[in-house]
Design an enzyme around this catalytic site. Structure first.
Site, mmCIF file in Angstrom:
data_model
loop_
_atom_site.group_PDB
_atom_site.id
_atom_site.type_symbol
_atom_site.label_atom_id
_atom_site.label_comp_id
_atom_site.label_asym_id
_atom_site.label_seq_id
_atom_site.Cartn_x
_atom_site.Cartn_y
_atom_site.Cartn_z
ATOM 1 N N CYS A 157 -28.288 -32.534 18.615
ATOM 2 C CA CYS A 157 -29.457 -33.127 18.313
ATOM 3 C C CYS A 157 -30.583 -32.517 17.332
ATOM 4 C CB CYS A 157 -30.157 -34.008 19.338
ATOM 5 S SG CYS A 157 -30.383 -32.981 20.861
ATOM 6 N N ARG A 205 -34.926 -32.003 30.840
ATOM 7 C CA ARG A 205 -33.372 -32.417 30.299
ATOM 8 C C ARG A 205 -33.180 -33.164 31.833
ATOM 9 N NH1 ARG A 205 -29.202 -29.347 30.738
ATOM 10 N NH2 ARG A 205 -30.612 -27.597 30.468
ATOM 11 N N TYR A 213 -50.007 -25.575 17.069
ATOM 12 C CA TYR A 213 -50.737 -26.874 16.137
ATOM 13 C C TYR A 213 -52.309 -26.940 16.179
ATOM 14 C CZ TYR A 213 -45.875 -27.652 14.763
ATOM 15 O OH TYR A 213 -44.549 -27.983 14.281
ATOM 16 N N ASP A 264 -10.356 -33.266 15.232
ATOM 17 C CA ASP A 264 -10.001 -32.060 14.831
ATOM 18 C C ASP A 264 -8.488 -31.991 14.093
ATOM 19 O OD1 ASP A 264 -12.159 -30.685 15.523
ATOM 20 O OD2 ASP A 264 -11.549 -30.532 17.738
HETATM 21 P P1 ADP Z 1 -10.377 -33.191 19.622
HETATM 22 O O1 ADP Z 1 -11.528 -32.487 19.402
HETATM 23 O O2 ADP Z 1 -9.975 -33.943 18.155
HETATM 24 O O3 ADP Z 1 -10.235 -34.292 20.280
HETATM 25 P P2 ADP Z 1 -8.717 -31.309 21.037
HETATM 26 O O4 ADP Z 1 -7.923 -30.289 20.605
HETATM 27 O O5 ADP Z 1 -9.856 -31.299 21.986
HETATM 28 O O6 ADP Z 1 -8.998 -32.357 19.829
HETATM 29 O O7 ADP Z 1 -7.640 -32.483 21.870
HETATM 30 C C1 ADP Z 1 -6.464 -32.722 21.318
HETATM 31 C C2 ADP Z 1 -5.498 -33.306 22.518
HETATM 32 O O8 ADP Z 1 -4.317 -33.560 21.979
HETATM 33 C C3 ADP Z 1 -5.149 -31.589 23.329
HETATM 34 O O9 ADP Z 1 -5.559 -32.269 24.786
HETATM 35 C C4 ADP Z 1 -3.719 -31.627 23.178
HETATM 36 O O10 ADP Z 1 -2.744 -31.336 24.379
HETATM 37 C C5 ADP Z 1 -3.230 -33.024 22.847
HETATM 38 N N1 ADP Z 1 -1.857 -33.124 22.123
HETATM 39 C C6 ADP Z 1 -1.718 -32.320 20.822
HETATM 40 N N2 ADP Z 1 -0.472 -32.952 20.513
HETATM 41 C C7 ADP Z 1 -0.054 -33.584 21.090
HETATM 42 C C8 ADP Z 1 1.179 -34.744 21.184
HETATM 43 N N3 ADP Z 1 2.008 -34.589 20.160
HETATM 44 N N4 ADP Z 1 1.156 -35.595 22.139
HETATM 45 C C9 ADP Z 1 0.212 -35.671 23.175
HETATM 46 N N5 ADP Z 1 -0.671 -35.067 23.265
HETATM 47 C C10 ADP Z 1 -1.036 -33.894 22.252
HETATM 48 FE FE1 SF4 Z 2 -27.788 -34.045 24.786
HETATM 49 FE FE2 SF4 Z 2 -26.720 -35.262 22.748
HETATM 50 FE FE3 SF4 Z 2 -28.720 -33.433 22.143
HETATM 51 FE FE4 SF4 Z 2 -26.132 -32.420 23.094
HETATM 52 S S1 SF4 Z 2 -26.822 -33.443 21.288
HETATM 53 S S2 SF4 Z 2 -28.193 -31.983 23.917
HETATM 54 S S3 SF4 Z 2 -25.473 -34.302 24.544
HETATM 55 S S4 SF4 Z 2 -28.793 -35.067 23.480
#
Ligand code: ADP
Ligand code: SF4
Length: 687
Positions: A354, A302, A180, A651
């Site tokens: 971010c 960082r 810049y 999710d």
């Molecule tokens: P998010 O990103 O939405 O948190 P993840 O896929 O990282 O989703 O986590 C979902 C979690 O839920 C996983 O650890 C999975 O083992 C758990 N899980 C899925 N179904 C069941 C259930 N019926 N009872 C208990 N835990 C569950």
């Molecule tokens: Fe770090 Fe948050 Fe940026 Fe990810 S989003 S790099 S955790 S400050």
């Protein structure tokens, strides 16, 4: 708790010209995605950092004149006196907590498109930068500045500095980095001038010197005048009396600015993700400065470890611990160190979500800190949360990022929380994904939350507990939160651009299969239309295991979305380094007898068949929402069991990035009594 005396040095006050910073924690200028259009959002986002103990809190890049217009990116500006008020809002908010407020005065030179103001960009010698980079280039070349332009540029800086002073800023930057304005004059390949501003190094430095001196004359009695300087390109140019021209420039200007802020000229280097850089990676770019000046030096890296921060200061590299991302992930990082609570720091994972928010033109958001950007409009604070009813019981099913954050925040609110997880390990997808090459820091999403939950007597955690709808009804609770995640699908893209049918075959896998240890045969084809990190991370993992790997994608780049979080170039380089073949702009349309049929995305393009031992479809994810659907299908059933509300988060509701899951978990915890539909305040332009 008391501060560990080892960290006392971080809490020493440091003088910056006429002002004094209360400690060494320095939130460097960084874009926030608010611009001038969202002054309340911006003030609240900066204030929380001051409250959390950062001794200096800066704005992002702040344009001094309409000839420096970065539209459509959300930059700040101080173009005239009418812009002062919106900055004063932030300054007052920062001052309330005893921190200094700084502003980064910026003229973009030829590094801006001036799309909105339609002024021809200004430059030292009319050299068009970014001409190999269609995403950034403008269709209009910059014009060369004449001597009147140079006089005017200095004048604009001085006028903007005066406005900054009247807004109450303590530190006023002259930005001479990242291609810049005045920085362009320093670079011999951009500055081809034959007048007193070009040629010798003394001449190329002249504009920066004069600008710093003029700003100091104008405001230097009450405000510190800082320079932000990019060193890396000039470190490669040999110097006359010093090892490089970067050294020469610092030596020439050494005592003029009140502070040196030194960084890379390349934003993708400055903000390299954890996948591609370690903490303190900028050291080679800034460690040469301190021996050349008596003025304080700040740099980023960082930094999340207080021991590393102490090392930076004790070994004479930095005076201030500069931070953008660590201060976003945990605005209270300094306070936690000060109070001996280092183990409570919410460490940045280096994912660069971010950065992508800034590119999206929205207030910065953060994977680790769901309150970032929500301070003003939702009134969320990163450390405080309204108390809930301790008699109420909440069952959270699933301990991925959504369930963990929800359980943590509900626990902090005082509810009686039960967290049930099917697997023996907590963390869901982050536990699996943090085992991928370069993603180890992502486990911090889990570790910060499990650590907090462990300290809460009102949160019980049950592992290896796969709950059915009947289990949920039998367990009894006032509120049930379902956070059961999502699964990758074998569906491939149809010609209309959305996933249609699953590809059948023994050798068709998903990322879940690979993450859970399925052994595959070479050659492995990764069909990536997710476009984020997963495809290239799996490619790297499998290549390092000795497989022949090819990535096929309908996009025109590998991990195409990662342009947004500054990773795309690094990913491509990693693929080249590892010998991973790439087939761009292709659809996978069939798999027959070990042969994969590829079709060009373009009408009239080629079709081809390639050998394939295993196909890993990395495209769509579908929600694991069976439990949620069963529990919400019949309200009478849950009501009869005493359950007042059932919430689906993360999710299992809408598969997304980890940042979405954490935010959804946090929002649910804050609003569990009345659903996630609390009024949100929107900033409106006042007319
Ligand atoms: P998010 O990103 O939405 O948190 P993840 O896929 O990282 O989703 O986590 C979902 C979690 O839920 C996983 O650890 C999975 O083992 C758990 N899980 C899925 N179904 C069941 C259930 N019926 N009872 C208990 N835990 C569950
Ligand atoms: Fe770090 Fe948050 Fe940026 Fe990810 S989003 S790099 S955790 S400050």
């Amino acid at each position: 708790m008391n501060r560990n005396p080892r960290y006392d040095i971080l809490f020493e006050p440091v003088r910056i010209g006429p002002v004094e910073a209360p400690n060494r924690f320095y939130q460097t200028p960084h874009a926030l995605g608010t611009g001038n259009a969202m002054p309340h959002t911006r003030a609240a986002m900066r204030e929380v950092r001051a409250e959390g103990g950062w001794g200096v809190v800066n704005t992002g890049y702040c344009s001094i004149h309409p000839s420096s217009d970065d539209t459509p990116l959300p930059y700040c500006r101080l173009w005239d006196d009418k812009d002062v008020k919106v900055h004063a809002l932030m300054v007052d908010a920062v001052h309330k907590h005893g921190a200094l407020a700084g502003v980064e005065l910026w003229h973009g030179g030829s590094g801006v498109g001036n799309h909105m103001t339609r002024e021809a960009p200004l430059s030292a010698s009319g050299v068009a930068r970014h001409s190999t980079y269609p995403g950034w280039m403008s269709l209009q070349n910059p014009r060369s500045m004449d001597s009147k332009d140079i006089r005017e540029l200095r004048h604009w800086y001085v006028e903007a500095a005066r406005r900054a002073q009247s807004a109450g800023f303590d530190v006023v930057y002259i930005y001479a980095g990242m291609g810049y304005g005045p920085y362009e004059f320093l670079l011999p390949w951009l500055n081809k001038r034959t007048d007193e501003y070009g040629g010798s190094l003394e001449n190329r430095v002249r504009l920066l010197r004069e600008t710093l001196e003029a700003a100091k004359d104008a405001i230097g009695r009450t405000c510190a005048v800082a320079v932000r300087f990019s060193s890396d390109e000039l470190l490669e140019v040999p110097g006359r009396d010093h090892p490089s021209q970067a050294h020469e420039i610092v030596a020439l200007l050494a005592e003029i600015p009140d502070l040196w802020d030194v960084k890379s000229s390349d934003w993708t280097v400055e903000t390299a993700s954890a996948r591609f850089s370690e903490q303190a990676a900028q050291e080679p770019l800034n460690s040469f400065v301190k021996p050349l000046t008596s003025k304080p030096v700040v740099g980023v890296g960082r930094f999340t470890s207080p021991d590393e921060m102490v090392r930076q200061v004790r070994s004479g590299i930095l005076d201030f611990i500069g931070a953008a991302r660590p201060s976003i992930a945990d605005p209270f990082l300094p306070k936690k160190i000060d109070e001996g609570r280092e183990d409570e720091i919410r460490e940045c994972i280096g994912c660069n979500i971010c950065v992508s928010a800034y590119h999206d033109g929205v207030p910065v958001r953060c994977t680790q800190n769901p309150t970032m950007g929500e301070e003003w409009r939702r009134g969320w604070h990163p450390e405080r949360i309204p108390a809930g009813d301790p008699a109420k019981r909440v069952l959270v099913v699933g301990a991925g990022p959504a369930g963990l954050e929800c359980a943590r925040a509900l626990g902090q609110r005082g509810f009686k929380v039960t967290l049930a997880e099917a697997r023996d390990e907590l963390g869901g997808r982050v536990t699996l994904e943090s085992a991928l090459p370069g993603l180890a820091t992502w486990a911090r999403v889990r570790d910060y939350r499990t650590h907090a939950i462990q300290t809460m007597a009102n949160v019980d955690v049950y592992r290896e507990s796969m709950l059915t709808a009947q289990d949920v009804l039998d367990l009894g609770c006032d509120h049930a939160v379902i956070a059961t995640g999502a699964s990758w699908s074998r569906k491939v893209l149809g010609t209309r651009g959305f996933p249609t049918d699953e590809l059948e075959g023994d050798a068709v896998y998903t990322p879940d299969d690979i993450l859970n240890g399925t052994v595959v045969d070479s050659p492995v084809v990764i069909y990536d239309f997710d476009h984020y990190y997963m495809g290239s991370c799996l490619a790297e993992l499998l290549r390092r295991q000795g497989h022949e790997v090819v990535i096929v994608t309908p996009a025109n780049a590998v991990s195409a979305w990662t342009f947004m979080n500054n990773e795309r170039t690094y990913i491509r380089e990693r693929m080249i380094e590892l010998g991973i073949e790439v087939e761009l702009e292709c659809l996978v349309t069939d798999l027959v007898n070990g042969g994969l049929q590829l079709t060009s995305i373009y009408r009239g393009g080629d079709a081809a068949t390639r050998e394939c031992g295993s196909l890993v479809v990395t495209g769509a994810r579908h929600p694991n929402d069976q439990l949620l659907r069963e529990l919400t299908a019949d309200v009478n059933r849950t009501t009869n069991a005493g359950i007042v509300s059932v919430h689906g988060i993360g999710d299992c509701r809408a598969p997304g990035a980890i940042v979405h899951a954490v935010h959804a978990g946090h929002e649910c915890a804050r609003t569990i009594e009345d659903g996630a539909h609390r009024p949100v305040a929107w900033e409106r332009a006042s007319i």
